[in-house]
Design a protein around this motif. Structure first.
Motif, short mmCIF file in Angstrom:
data_model
loop_
_atom_site.label_atom_id
_atom_site.label_comp_id
_atom_site.label_asym_id
_atom_site.label_seq_id
_atom_site.Cartn_x
_atom_site.Cartn_y
_atom_site.Cartn_z
N ALA A 248 0.82 -1.22 0.00
CA ALA A 248 0.00 0.00 0.00
C ALA A 248 0.85 1.27 0.00
O ALA A 248 0.41 2.31 0.47
CB ALA A 248 -0.93 -0.01 1.22
N SER A 249 2.04 1.17 -0.55
CA SER A 249 2.94 2.33 -0.55
C SER A 249 3.00 3.03 -1.89
O SER A 249 3.79 3.96 -2.08
CB SER A 249 4.36 1.86 -0.16
N GLY A 250 2.18 2.57 -2.83
CA GLY A 250 2.21 3.15 -4.17
C GLY A 250 3.01 2.34 -5.17
O GLY A 250 2.98 2.63 -6.37
N LEU A 251 3.71 1.31 -4.68
CA LEU A 251 4.46 0.42 -5.56
C LEU A 251 3.76 -0.93 -5.63
O LEU A 251 3.25 -1.41 -4.61
CB LEU A 251 5.89 0.22 -5.06
N PRO A 252 3.73 -1.58 -6.80
CA PRO A 252 3.13 -2.92 -6.89
C PRO A 252 3.87 -3.92 -6.01
O PRO A 252 5.09 -3.80 -5.78
CB PRO A 252 3.28 -3.27 -8.37
N GLY A 253 3.14 -4.92 -5.52
CA GLY A 253 3.75 -5.94 -4.67
C GLY A 253 4.87 -6.68 -5.36
O GLY A 253 5.84 -7.09 -4.71
N THR A 254 4.77 -6.86 -6.66
CA THR A 254 5.86 -7.49 -7.41
C THR A 254 7.16 -6.73 -7.24
O THR A 254 8.23 -7.30 -7.02
CB THR A 254 5.51 -7.55 -8.91
N VAL A 255 7.06 -5.40 -7.36
CA VAL A 255 8.24 -4.55 -7.27
C VAL A 255 8.84 -4.60 -5.88
O VAL A 255 10.07 -4.74 -5.71
CB VAL A 255 7.87 -3.10 -7.65
N THR A 256 7.98 -4.50 -4.85
CA THR A 256 8.51 -4.49 -3.48
C THR A 256 9.07 -5.85 -3.08
O THR A 256 10.08 -5.92 -2.38
CB THR A 256 7.43 -4.03 -2.49
N ALA A 257 8.41 -6.93 -3.53
CA ALA A 257 8.93 -8.26 -3.20
C ALA A 257 10.29 -8.48 -3.85
O ALA A 257 11.22 -8.99 -3.21
CB ALA A 257 7.94 -9.33 -3.65
N LYS A 258 10.43 -8.09 -5.10
CA LYS A 258 11.71 -8.28 -5.77
C LYS A 258 12.80 -7.38 -5.21
O LYS A 258 13.99 -7.71 -5.27
CB LYS A 258 11.56 -8.08 -7.28
N ALA A 259 12.41 -6.25 -4.63
CA ALA A 259 13.40 -5.39 -3.99
C ALA A 259 14.01 -6.06 -2.76
O ALA A 259 15.14 -5.74 -2.38
CB ALA A 259 12.75 -4.06 -3.58
N LEU A 260 13.26 -7.00 -2.17
CA LEU A 260 13.75 -7.69 -0.98
C LEU A 260 14.35 -9.06 -1.27
O LEU A 260 14.86 -9.72 -0.37
CB LEU A 260 12.60 -7.86 0.03
N LEU A 261 14.28 -9.49 -2.52
CA LEU A 261 14.77 -10.81 -2.91
C LEU A 261 15.81 -10.67 -4.03
O LEU A 261 15.74 -9.74 -4.83
CB LEU A 261 13.62 -11.70 -3.40
N ASP A 262 16.68 -11.61 -4.11
CA ASP A 262 17.64 -11.65 -5.21
C ASP A 262 17.04 -12.48 -6.33
O ASP A 262 17.40 -13.64 -6.55
CB ASP A 262 18.97 -12.27 -4.73
N ALA A 263 16.08 -11.90 -7.03
CA ALA A 263 15.33 -12.65 -8.04
C ALA A 263 15.26 -11.92 -9.37
O ALA A 263 14.39 -12.18 -10.17
CB ALA A 263 13.92 -12.94 -7.53
N GLY A 264 16.20 -10.99 -9.58
CA GLY A 264 16.28 -10.34 -10.87
C GLY A 264 15.35 -9.16 -11.01
O GLY A 264 14.65 -8.76 -10.08
N PRO A 265 15.30 -8.59 -12.20
CA PRO A 265 14.53 -7.37 -12.45
C PRO A 265 13.04 -7.65 -12.63
O PRO A 265 12.61 -8.80 -12.69
CB PRO A 265 15.13 -6.85 -13.76
N VAL A 266 12.27 -6.58 -12.68
CA VAL A 266 10.88 -6.65 -13.12
C VAL A 266 10.84 -6.30 -14.60
O VAL A 266 11.76 -5.70 -15.14
CB VAL A 266 9.97 -5.69 -12.32
N ARG A 267 9.77 -6.72 -15.26
CA ARG A 267 9.61 -6.40 -16.67
C ARG A 267 8.78 -5.14 -16.86
O ARG A 267 7.83 -4.89 -16.12
CB ARG A 267 8.94 -7.57 -17.41
N GLU A 268 9.16 -4.37 -17.85
CA GLU A 268 8.39 -3.17 -18.16
C GLU A 268 6.97 -3.52 -18.58
O GLU A 268 6.75 -4.59 -19.18
CB GLU A 268 9.09 -2.40 -19.28
N PRO A 269 6.01 -2.69 -18.20
CA PRO A 269 6.16 -1.31 -17.79
C PRO A 269 6.53 -1.09 -16.32
O PRO A 269 6.69 0.06 -15.91
CB PRO A 269 4.77 -0.73 -18.07
N LEU A 270 6.63 -2.14 -15.50
CA LEU A 270 7.08 -1.96 -14.13
C LEU A 270 8.52 -1.50 -14.10
O LEU A 270 9.30 -1.78 -15.01
CB LEU A 270 6.92 -3.27 -13.34
#
Length: 294
Positions: A248-270
């Motif tokens: 609920a911070s304005g960022l999608p959960g995919t983005v925030t989860a990947k920020a905390l994991l070593d699982a590579g980038p997100v795909r655009e448009p993210l």
């Protein structure tokens, strides 16, 4: 009648790892799946919004299901997201997921076209009739523009392969009505409602936050099941700061989860989380995991 927890209680809406080149990273996906199960997840939901399904190909979706199925073994429920705005394509995705080893399919309400309730019901029945595995309906009107109304849900519950709902409707009254009148297993898709929905007869949750804190989220349900509702409420409160930042911070959960994991980038448009957001997420994560979760 379905079982009370047809896919378990504590399910993770798993991210889809990509390599530095942006391509599907199945090795990391296998390792993550095994870790999540080892840390308390009963089942895994693949190819959902958290799994970046809008930007993965049909072939990638199938490959991910097959890889995770092999990694976790036959005893762990694997549910594959197959929803789209096109009924025919949804059926194709569902049959491919079943062939790849999925134990169930997650079918979101068709989006953008906003079909009326009769068309919506026909869509779900068409998918349920086409496969031999059970369906989890995904009710998330904030994204799709269309609610699965209570009366529609009651009718769909009569189908033998429609057994569960991922509930993001933010209507606890409506959900409680369906829970009381059907055997549908209701899974919270909104972390702040995990405990409230469980308390009125829900089956558990399908959680994005579980990618990074699976043991902590499960502990809430375990305490409730043990009859210690005060402890369940206390533990639930501990999870909320991280859940709020992630969801609920304005960022999608995919983005925030990947920020905390070593699982590579997100795909655009993210786009990836910035440094300030990532630092805040890490601080909240460290604070949560520093608590006693024995």
């Amino acid at each position: 009648m379905t079982t009370p927890h047809p896919f378990g209680r504590a399910l993770c809406a798993m991210i889809t790892p990509f390599g530095s080149d942006g391509e599907l990273d199945l090795d990391t996906a296998r390792k993550l799946a095994v870790r999540l199960v080892g840390e308390g997840c009963d089942g895994l939901v693949l190819n959902g919004t958290t799994g970046e399904s809008p930007t993965t190909s049909d072939a990638e979706k199938t490959a991910l299901v097959r890889a995770v199925r092999e990694a976790v073994g036959a005893h762990v429920p694997v549910v594959a997201g197959v929803g789209s705005a096109d009924t025919r394509h949804t059926v194709e995705l569902a049959t491919a997921a079943e062939a790849a080893g999925a134990d169930g399919v997650l079918v979101v309400t068709p989006y953008y076209s906003r079909p009326p309730q009769a068309a919506l019901e026909a869509h779900f029945r068409r998918v349920a009739d086409a496969v031999g595995v059970p369906l989890m309906l995904y009710d998330i009107p904030g994204r799709t523009g269309t609610r699965i109304e209570v009366e529609t849900m009651l009718r769909l519950a009569a189908h033998p392969r429609i057994v569960a709902v991922k509930d993001c409707a933010y209507d606890l009254l409506g959900s409680a009505k369906v829970i009381g009148r059907t055997s549908l297993a209701y899974y919270s898709g909104c972390e702040e409602l995990n405990l409230p929905l469980y308390a009125v007869g829900g089956a558990g949750y399908v959680s994005t936050v579980a990618n990074v804190a699976p043991r902590q989220l499960r502990a809430v349900l375990d305490a409730f099941d043990a009859g210690d509702t005060a402890e369940a409420a206390r533990l639930n409160q501990l999870t909320l700061p991280l859940a709020e930042l992630m969801m609920a911070s304005g960022l999608p959960g995919t983005v925030t989860a990947k920020a905390l994991l070593d699982a590579g980038p997100v795909r655009e448009p993210l786009q990836p989380a910035g440094r300030e957001a990532t630092d805040g997420l890490r601080a909240a994560y460290e604070e949560l995991t520093a608590q006693s979760w024995a």
